[in-house]
Design an enzyme around this catalytic site. Structure first.
Site, PDB file in Angstrom:
ATOM      1  N   ARG A 132      29.381 -40.905 -19.665  1.00  0.00           N
ATOM      2  CA  ARG A 132      29.065 -41.097 -18.243  1.00  0.00           C
ATOM      3  C   ARG A 132      29.706 -42.351 -17.671  1.00  0.00           C
ATOM      4  O   ARG A 132      29.223 -42.941 -16.713  1.00  0.00           O
ATOM      5  CB  ARG A 132      27.553 -41.148 -18.002  1.00  0.00           C
ATOM      6  CG  ARG A 132      26.848 -39.870 -18.413  1.00  0.00           C
ATOM      7  CD  ARG A 132      25.426 -39.819 -17.964  1.00  0.00           C
ATOM      8  NE  ARG A 132      24.796 -38.629 -18.499  1.00  0.00           N
ATOM      9  CZ  ARG A 132      24.339 -38.511 -19.745  1.00  0.00           C
ATOM     10  NH1 ARG A 132      24.423 -39.547 -20.567  1.00  0.00           N
ATOM     11  NH2 ARG A 132      23.809 -37.391 -20.157  1.00  0.00           N
ATOM     12  N   LYS A 187      41.151 -43.875  -7.742  1.00  0.00           N
ATOM     13  CA  LYS A 187      41.137 -42.417  -7.726  1.00  0.00           C
ATOM     14  C   LYS A 187      41.657 -41.950  -9.080  1.00  0.00           C
ATOM     15  O   LYS A 187      42.801 -42.242  -9.435  1.00  0.00           O
ATOM     16  CB  LYS A 187      42.057 -41.875  -6.631  1.00  0.00           C
ATOM     17  CG  LYS A 187      41.417 -41.761  -5.273  1.00  0.00           C
ATOM     18  CD  LYS A 187      42.320 -40.940  -4.360  1.00  0.00           C
ATOM     19  CE  LYS A 187      41.802 -40.957  -2.944  1.00  0.00           C
ATOM     20  NZ  LYS A 187      42.719 -40.229  -2.023  1.00  0.00           N
ATOM     21  N   GLU A 199      57.397 -44.608  -2.125  1.00  0.00           N
ATOM     22  CA  GLU A 199      56.095 -45.171  -1.707  1.00  0.00           C
ATOM     23  C   GLU A 199      56.290 -46.573  -1.118  1.00  0.00           C
ATOM     24  O   GLU A 199      55.605 -46.946  -0.160  1.00  0.00           O
ATOM     25  CB  GLU A 199      55.114 -45.229  -2.878  1.00  0.00           C
ATOM     26  CG  GLU A 199      54.796 -43.895  -3.534  1.00  0.00           C
ATOM     27  CD  GLU A 199      53.968 -42.941  -2.668  1.00  0.00           C
ATOM     28  OE1 GLU A 199      53.455 -43.358  -1.621  1.00  0.00           O
ATOM     29  OE2 GLU A 199      53.873 -41.759  -3.056  1.00  0.00           O
ATOM     30  N   LYS A 241      47.879 -51.639  -0.155  1.00  0.00           N
ATOM     31  CA  LYS A 241      46.991 -50.553  -0.606  1.00  0.00           C
ATOM     32  C   LYS A 241      45.569 -51.075  -0.789  1.00  0.00           C
ATOM     33  O   LYS A 241      44.602 -50.416  -0.398  1.00  0.00           O
ATOM     34  CB  LYS A 241      47.498 -49.908  -1.901  1.00  0.00           C
ATOM     35  CG  LYS A 241      46.537 -48.815  -2.371  1.00  0.00           C
ATOM     36  CD  LYS A 241      47.143 -47.686  -3.140  1.00  0.00           C
ATOM     37  CE  LYS A 241      46.089 -46.598  -3.399  1.00  0.00           C
ATOM     38  NZ  LYS A 241      46.564 -45.533  -4.277  1.00  0.00           N
ATOM     39  N   GLU A 278      37.520 -42.721   0.810  1.00  0.00           N
ATOM     40  CA  GLU A 278      38.178 -41.876   1.809  1.00  0.00           C
ATOM     41  C   GLU A 278      37.163 -41.006   2.549  1.00  0.00           C
ATOM     42  O   GLU A 278      37.140 -39.783   2.406  1.00  0.00           O
ATOM     43  CB  GLU A 278      39.278 -41.016   1.157  1.00  0.00           C
ATOM     44  CG  GLU A 278      40.166 -40.370   2.219  1.00  0.00           C
ATOM     45  CD  GLU A 278      41.469 -39.793   1.665  1.00  0.00           C
ATOM     46  OE1 GLU A 278      41.840 -40.121   0.528  1.00  0.00           O
ATOM     47  OE2 GLU A 278      42.104 -39.041   2.401  1.00  0.00           O
ATOM     48  N   ASN A 293      48.484 -41.589   3.216  1.00  0.00           N
ATOM     49  CA  ASN A 293      49.262 -40.358   3.073  1.00  0.00           C
ATOM     50  C   ASN A 293      50.372 -40.243   4.118  1.00  0.00           C
ATOM     51  O   ASN A 293      50.915 -39.164   4.330  1.00  0.00           O
ATOM     52  CB  ASN A 293      48.342 -39.138   3.160  1.00  0.00           C
ATOM     53  CG  ASN A 293      47.607 -38.901   1.863  1.00  0.00           C
ATOM     54  OD1 ASN A 293      48.170 -39.075   0.786  1.00  0.00           O
ATOM     55  ND2 ASN A 293      46.348 -38.540   1.963  1.00  0.00           N
ATOM     56  N   HIS A 303      53.342 -37.917   3.770  1.00  0.00           N
ATOM     57  CA  HIS A 303      52.995 -36.998   2.687  1.00  0.00           C
ATOM     58  C   HIS A 303      52.742 -35.559   3.144  1.00  0.00           C
ATOM     59  O   HIS A 303      52.694 -34.665   2.305  1.00  0.00           O
ATOM     60  CB  HIS A 303      51.762 -37.494   1.932  1.00  0.00           C
ATOM     61  CG  HIS A 303      52.071 -38.592   0.948  1.00  0.00           C
ATOM     62  ND1 HIS A 303      52.610 -39.799   1.331  1.00  0.00           N
ATOM     63  CD2 HIS A 303      51.927 -38.665  -0.398  1.00  0.00           C
ATOM     64  CE1 HIS A 303      52.769 -40.564   0.250  1.00  0.00           C
ATOM     65  NE2 HIS A 303      52.365 -39.898  -0.804  1.00  0.00           N
ATOM     66  N   HIS A 342      54.291 -33.278   0.661  1.00  0.00           N
ATOM     67  CA  HIS A 342      53.530 -32.342  -0.184  1.00  0.00           C
ATOM     68  C   HIS A 342      54.011 -30.906   0.010  1.00  0.00           C
ATOM     69  O   HIS A 342      54.071 -30.138  -0.943  1.00  0.00           O
ATOM     70  CB  HIS A 342      52.031 -32.430   0.129  1.00  0.00           C
ATOM     71  CG  HIS A 342      51.369 -33.636  -0.460  1.00  0.00           C
ATOM     72  ND1 HIS A 342      50.305 -34.270   0.138  1.00  0.00           N
ATOM     73  CD2 HIS A 342      51.617 -34.331  -1.596  1.00  0.00           C
ATOM     74  CE1 HIS A 342      49.938 -35.307  -0.609  1.00  0.00           C
ATOM     75  NE2 HIS A 342      50.722 -35.370  -1.658  1.00  0.00           N
ATOM     76  N   HIS A 356      58.452 -36.845  -6.358  1.00  0.00           N
ATOM     77  CA  HIS A 356      57.443 -37.110  -5.328  1.00  0.00           C
ATOM     78  C   HIS A 356      57.951 -38.089  -4.260  1.00  0.00           C
ATOM     79  O   HIS A 356      57.869 -37.829  -3.062  1.00  0.00           O
ATOM     80  CB  HIS A 356      56.171 -37.641  -5.989  1.00  0.00           C
ATOM     81  CG  HIS A 356      55.093 -37.991  -5.009  1.00  0.00           C
ATOM     82  ND1 HIS A 356      54.404 -37.037  -4.290  1.00  0.00           N
ATOM     83  CD2 HIS A 356      54.604 -39.194  -4.613  1.00  0.00           C
ATOM     84  CE1 HIS A 356      53.535 -37.634  -3.507  1.00  0.00           C
ATOM     85  NE2 HIS A 356      53.628 -38.943  -3.675  1.00  0.00           N
TER      86      HIS A 356
HETATM   87  N1  NAD Z   1      45.418 -41.862  -8.358  1.00  0.00           N
HETATM   88  C1  NAD Z   1      46.191 -42.081  -7.313  1.00  0.00           C
HETATM   89  O1  NAD Z   1      45.801 -42.737  -6.342  1.00  0.00           O
HETATM   90  C2  NAD Z   1      47.592 -41.553  -7.338  1.00  0.00           C
HETATM   91  C3  NAD Z   1      48.502 -41.935  -6.338  1.00  0.00           C
HETATM   92  C4  NAD Z   1      49.810 -41.468  -6.427  1.00  0.00           C
HETATM   93  C5  NAD Z   1      50.182 -40.612  -7.456  1.00  0.00           C
HETATM   94  N2  NAD Z   1      49.279 -40.237  -8.403  1.00  0.00           N
HETATM   95  C6  NAD Z   1      49.661 -39.336  -9.505  1.00  0.00           C
HETATM   96  O2  NAD Z   1      50.661 -39.955 -10.290  1.00  0.00           O
HETATM   97  C7  NAD Z   1      51.415 -38.949 -10.957  1.00  0.00           C
HETATM   98  C8  NAD Z   1      52.874 -39.299 -10.925  1.00  0.00           C
HETATM   99  O3  NAD Z   1      53.055 -40.522 -11.589  1.00  0.00           O
HETATM  100  P1  NAD Z   1      54.512 -41.048 -11.990  1.00  0.00           P
HETATM  101  O4  NAD Z   1      55.456 -40.820 -10.883  1.00  0.00           O
HETATM  102  O5  NAD Z   1      54.313 -42.399 -12.535  1.00  0.00           O
HETATM  103  O6  NAD Z   1      54.982 -39.990 -13.114  1.00  0.00           O
HETATM  104  P2  NAD Z   1      54.702 -39.919 -14.696  1.00  0.00           P
HETATM  105  O7  NAD Z   1      53.439 -40.547 -15.074  1.00  0.00           O
HETATM  106  O8  NAD Z   1      54.900 -38.502 -15.075  1.00  0.00           O
HETATM  107  O9  NAD Z   1      55.905 -40.779 -15.320  1.00  0.00           O
HETATM  108  C9  NAD Z   1      57.225 -40.344 -15.146  1.00  0.00           C
HETATM  109  C10 NAD Z   1      57.984 -40.302 -16.488  1.00  0.00           C
HETATM  110  O10 NAD Z   1      58.354 -41.640 -16.861  1.00  0.00           O
HETATM  111  C11 NAD Z   1      57.975 -41.886 -18.219  1.00  0.00           C
HETATM  112  N3  NAD Z   1      57.740 -43.330 -18.290  1.00  0.00           N
HETATM  113  C12 NAD Z   1      56.655 -43.997 -17.829  1.00  0.00           C
HETATM  114  N4  NAD Z   1      56.830 -45.308 -17.955  1.00  0.00           N
HETATM  115  C13 NAD Z   1      58.032 -45.503 -18.535  1.00  0.00           C
HETATM  116  C14 NAD Z   1      58.771 -46.646 -18.905  1.00  0.00           C
HETATM  117  N5  NAD Z   1      58.313 -47.885 -18.654  1.00  0.00           N
HETATM  118  N6  NAD Z   1      59.974 -46.473 -19.476  1.00  0.00           N
HETATM  119  C15 NAD Z   1      60.468 -45.232 -19.675  1.00  0.00           C
HETATM  120  N7  NAD Z   1      59.826 -44.109 -19.331  1.00  0.00           N
HETATM  121  C16 NAD Z   1      58.620 -44.234 -18.772  1.00  0.00           C
HETATM  122  C17 NAD Z   1      56.777 -40.993 -18.435  1.00  0.00           C
HETATM  123  O11 NAD Z   1      56.577 -40.738 -19.800  1.00  0.00           O
HETATM  124  C18 NAD Z   1      57.166 -39.765 -17.640  1.00  0.00           C
HETATM  125  O12 NAD Z   1      57.978 -38.933 -18.406  1.00  0.00           O
HETATM  126  C19 NAD Z   1      51.065 -37.638 -10.284  1.00  0.00           C
HETATM  127  O13 NAD Z   1      50.266 -36.872 -11.148  1.00  0.00           O
HETATM  128  C20 NAD Z   1      50.275 -38.048  -9.056  1.00  0.00           C
HETATM  129  O14 NAD Z   1      49.308 -37.091  -8.694  1.00  0.00           O
HETATM  130  C21 NAD Z   1      48.002 -40.693  -8.350  1.00  0.00           C
HETATM  131 ZN    ZN Z   2      52.512 -40.514  -2.805  1.00  0.00          ZN
END
Ligand code: NAD
Ligand code: ZN
Length: 343
Positions: free
Chosen positions: A110, A132, A174, A203, A213, A229, A232, A236, A248
């Site tokens: 929990r 989030k 971003e 942020k 939100e 957003n 976005h 999206h 993205h």
């Molecule tokens: N929680 C939130 O507020 C929020 C906001 C924006 C996005 N997100 C989420 O984030 C995700 C996308 O995250 P992302 O763009 O970081 O993608 P990701 O986590 O898939 O990372 C991208 C790739 O880079 C690799 N990688 C990571 N760090 C590395 C490093 N230092 N060196 C080499 N390779 C590395 C990872 O293994 C992966 O293959 C989505 O699922 C999205 O929904 C969440």
């Molecule tokens: Zn985004």
């Protein structure tokens, strides 16, 4: 090292930004911790030292690994290892890892405390900030989740050096967004550490004003978390349409220019501000136009189903009072704006 506070009453925490921030883990570890469960992916290669009994758990890569099965796997492994309510989860990775491990931390026993060590630019300026957490269902992205704030976030800019260039640029999408959520001019010229810290601070201001939100009602007004957003809605839709091969941040970049063109059509901003959008986005080497062959009718259809659509077509648009939510935008204006950004 730059420290950016996220102010949320008794859930407040610091984000440390700078080269080597990951080495500060021991300092930010919550009191009473005996064990640290490190969650990361093969291939990230970023080691952390919690200075306590620690064990590393690998999860899969990509959106498909961000699911309930991974959460179950992680929780089962935590349990077999003997992780207790007083211990900590440390997520080391991009948004996929911090979203999934953060959610596992939210539900294991929990709720156990967690620390984010985001290793992508997108993670550092966005995904790891704000609490989030969540995973995808086959029916849609991020459909299951929780607001679960970390105890600290360590944005180590040194680890970005191994990031594939396209991932790095995706994070810049971003960064471009934050330019327009704040008096952005300075952001463009900042060095990397300051830039990341500034994005985190912007942020944090939105998260501090509107942690969960708020849906409907007056909400947080000018600092509604929904405004994060910006860019976005079309972004999206381009991702949902699925066949454009866009990261993205690239989709968001196009979405930012689209939002500016639409705002200008509605008389909310001048042409010079539209050009500023194009200049900032192009300056980060990101696309400013729709991909060739983009299907406007399909994009409009998908945007109409956007979860932010409350009345008619709703967009987050720039204007005389800054960026705000605008409802009841005519489809003809949307069509015209899409045409204007066609390659
Ligand atoms: N929680 C939130 O507020 C929020 C906001 C924006 C996005 N997100 C989420 O984030 C995700 C996308 O995250 P992302 O763009 O970081 O993608 P990701 O986590 O898939 O990372 C991208 C790739 O880079 C690799 N990688 C990571 N760090 C590395 C490093 N230092 N060196 C080499 N390779 C590395 C990872 O293994 C992966 O293959 C989505 O699922 C999205 O929904 C969440
Ligand atoms: Zn985004």
């Amino acid at each position: 090292m730059i420290t950016v506070p996220v102010s949320l009453g008794d859930r407040s925490y610091d984000v440390l930004v700078g080269r080597g921030a990951r080495h500060r883990l021991l300092e930010v570890l919550p009191v009473g911790v005996a064990r640290a469960a490190i969650v990361t992916q093969e291939g990230i290669g970023v080691g952390v030292d919690a200075g306590h009994d620690q064990r590393t758990f690998h999860m899969g890569s990509g959106e498909t690994a961000k699911d309930l099965e991974t959460v179950q796997d992680l929780c089962r492994q935590f349990s077999r290892w003997g992780l207790t309510r007083g211990d900590v989860v440390v997520a080391v990775g991009g948004g996929v890892v911090t979203d999934t491990a953060g959610f596992a931390a939210a539900v294991y026993h929990r709720g156990v405390r967690w620390i984010a060590v985001p290793t992508t630019l997108l993670g550092q300026v966005d995904a790891a900030i704000g609490g989030k957490t969540g995973v995808n269902l086959p029916e849609g992205k991020n459909l299951v989740g929780a607001f679960w704030q970390p105890s600290a976030v360590l944005c180590d800019t040194e680890v970005l050096e191994t990031l594939p260039p396209r991932e790095y640029r995706s994070g810049l999408g971003e960064v471009a967004k934050y330019h327009f959520l704040d008096e952005g001019e300075a952001l463009v010229d900042m060095a990397l550490d300051e830039k990341v810290a500034k994005c985190v601070a912007i942020k944090a201001a939105y998260v501090g004003a509107d942690e969960r939100e708020a849906v409907g009602g007056p909400g947080a007004g000018r600092r509604s978390r929904a405004l994060l957003n910006y860019g976005h809605t079309l972004g999206h839709a381009l991702e949902t349409a699925g066949h454009y091969d866009l990261r993205h941040g690239e989709a968001v970049a196009i979405g930012l220019v689209f939002a500016a063109v639409l705002a200008a059509r509605l008389g909310r901003i001048e042409g010079a501000r539209v050009e500023e959008h194009r200049r900032v986005v192009a300056g980060y080497d990101l696309p400013t136009n729709l991909p060739p062959g983009a299907d406007a009718a399909q994009l409009i259809d998908v945007m109409g189903r956007d979860k932010k659509a409350v009345a008619g077509m709703t967009f987050i648009l720039d204007g005389p009072c800054g960026v705000e939510q605008v409802a009841d935008v005519a489809v003809a204006d949307v069509e015209a704006a899409l045409k204007e950004i066609s390659a």
